[in-house]
Motif scaffolding. Sequence first.
Motif, PDB file in Angstrom:
ATOM      1  N   ASN A   1       0.916  -1.327   0.005  1.00 46.45           N
ATOM      2  CA  ASN A   1       0.089   0.084   0.179  1.00 46.45           C
ATOM      3  C   ASN A   1       0.964   1.270   0.000  1.00 46.45           C
ATOM      4  OD1 ASN A   1      -2.675  -1.374   0.118  1.00 46.45           O
ATOM      5  ND2 ASN A   1      -2.060  -1.723   2.368  1.00 46.45           N
ATOM      6  N   VAL A   2       0.632   1.963  -1.030  1.00 47.67           N
ATOM      7  CA  VAL A   2       1.658   3.439  -1.236  1.00 47.67           C
ATOM      8  C   VAL A   2       0.705   4.526  -1.125  1.00 47.67           C
ATOM      9  CG1 VAL A   2       3.423   4.151  -2.484  1.00 47.67           C
ATOM     10  CG2 VAL A   2       3.104   1.663  -2.646  1.00 47.67           C
ATOM     11  N   ARG A   3       0.963   5.382  -0.556  1.00 43.49           N
ATOM     12  CA  ARG A   3       0.270   6.397  -0.437  1.00 43.49           C
ATOM     13  C   ARG A   3       0.863   7.819  -1.400  1.00 43.49           C
ATOM     14  NH1 ARG A   3      -3.904   6.740   2.999  1.00 43.49           N
ATOM     15  NH2 ARG A   3      -3.703   5.173   4.579  1.00 43.49           N
ATOM     16  N   VAL A   4       0.370   8.182  -2.281  1.00 39.44           N
ATOM     17  CA  VAL A   4       0.796   9.271  -3.096  1.00 39.44           C
ATOM     18  C   VAL A   4      -0.169  10.428  -3.531  1.00 39.44           C
ATOM     19  CG1 VAL A   4       2.450   7.721  -4.573  1.00 39.44           C
ATOM     20  CG2 VAL A   4       0.180   7.947  -5.497  1.00 39.44           C
ATOM     21  N   ASP A   5       0.362  11.359  -3.928  1.00 37.95           N
ATOM     22  CA  ASP A   5      -0.528  12.683  -4.090  1.00 37.95           C
ATOM     23  C   ASP A   5      -1.298  12.273  -5.313  1.00 37.95           C
ATOM     24  OD1 ASP A   5       0.668  14.003  -6.183  1.00 37.95           O
ATOM     25  OD2 ASP A   5       2.342  14.461  -4.878  1.00 37.95           O
ATOM     26  N   GLU A   6      -2.551  13.078  -5.421  1.00 33.32           N
ATOM     27  CA  GLU A   6      -3.435  12.915  -6.523  1.00 33.32           C
ATOM     28  C   GLU A   6      -2.667  12.987  -7.998  1.00 33.32           C
ATOM     29  OE1 GLU A   6      -6.122  11.545  -8.719  1.00 33.32           O
ATOM     30  OE2 GLU A   6      -6.378  11.469  -6.506  1.00 33.32           O
TER      31      GLU A   6
ATOM     32  N   THR B   1       0.334  12.508  -8.509  1.00 39.43           N
ATOM     33  CA  THR B   1       1.447  11.240  -8.930  1.00 39.43           C
ATOM     34  C   THR B   1       0.494  10.272  -9.343  1.00 39.43           C
ATOM     35  OG1 THR B   1       2.968  12.037  -7.310  1.00 39.43           O
ATOM     36  CG2 THR B   1       2.970   9.925  -7.987  1.00 39.43           C
ATOM     37  N   ALA B   2      -0.633   9.948  -8.765  1.00 42.01           N
ATOM     38  CA  ALA B   2      -1.622   8.682  -9.035  1.00 42.01           C
ATOM     39  C   ALA B   2      -2.255   8.981 -10.565  1.00 42.01           C
ATOM     40  CB  ALA B   2      -2.699   8.765  -8.088  1.00 42.01           C
ATOM     41  N   ARG B   3      -2.561  10.239 -10.688  1.00 39.48           N
ATOM     42  CA  ARG B   3      -3.027  10.490 -11.940  1.00 39.48           C
ATOM     43  C   ARG B   3      -2.087   9.955 -12.994  1.00 39.48           C
ATOM     44  NH1 ARG B   3      -3.974  15.590 -11.872  1.00 39.48           N
ATOM     45  NH2 ARG B   3      -5.679  15.391 -10.434  1.00 39.48           N
TER      46      ARG B   3
ATOM     47  N   ALA C   1       0.675   8.153 -13.001  1.00 38.29           N
ATOM     48  CA  ALA C   1       1.010   6.822 -12.989  1.00 38.29           C
ATOM     49  C   ALA C   1      -0.029   6.099 -13.927  1.00 38.29           C
ATOM     50  CB  ALA C   1       0.926   5.966 -11.733  1.00 38.29           C
TER      51      ALA C   1
ATOM     52  N   ILE D   1       4.468   0.121 -12.268  1.00 39.26           N
ATOM     53  CA  ILE D   1       5.173   0.289 -11.089  1.00 39.26           C
ATOM     54  C   ILE D   1       6.459  -0.828 -11.047  1.00 39.26           C
ATOM     55  CG2 ILE D   1       5.042   0.654  -8.544  1.00 39.26           C
ATOM     56  CD1 ILE D   1       2.547   2.089  -8.953  1.00 39.26           C
TER      57      ILE D   1
END
Length: 81
Positions: free
Chosen positions: A9-14, A16-18, A20, A35
């Motif tokens: 489980n990795v938390r990234v800001d929105e 970064t998620a977008r 990816a 990833i």
Amino acid sequence: MGMAKTQLNVRVDEGTARAARERALARGMSVNRYIEELVRQDTGEVGHTFVDAAADFMKQYESVFAEEFGTEKEPPREGRR
């Protein structure tokens, strides 16, 4: 390469998620796989990485494109702004 999968489980800001999601989609792979590939590349497990392959493809595609249309510009496509 049939290794057991581990949940990470990795938390990234929105943003970064977008990014990816978009990049995974552009390469026709899942975010998971994207990833995995990035980490493999970073740890040097892959010789000719998917990034190199994509770059080579784009280079070849560019010349085909230029031959076909005889221009640097993209031809106008309907419904694209």
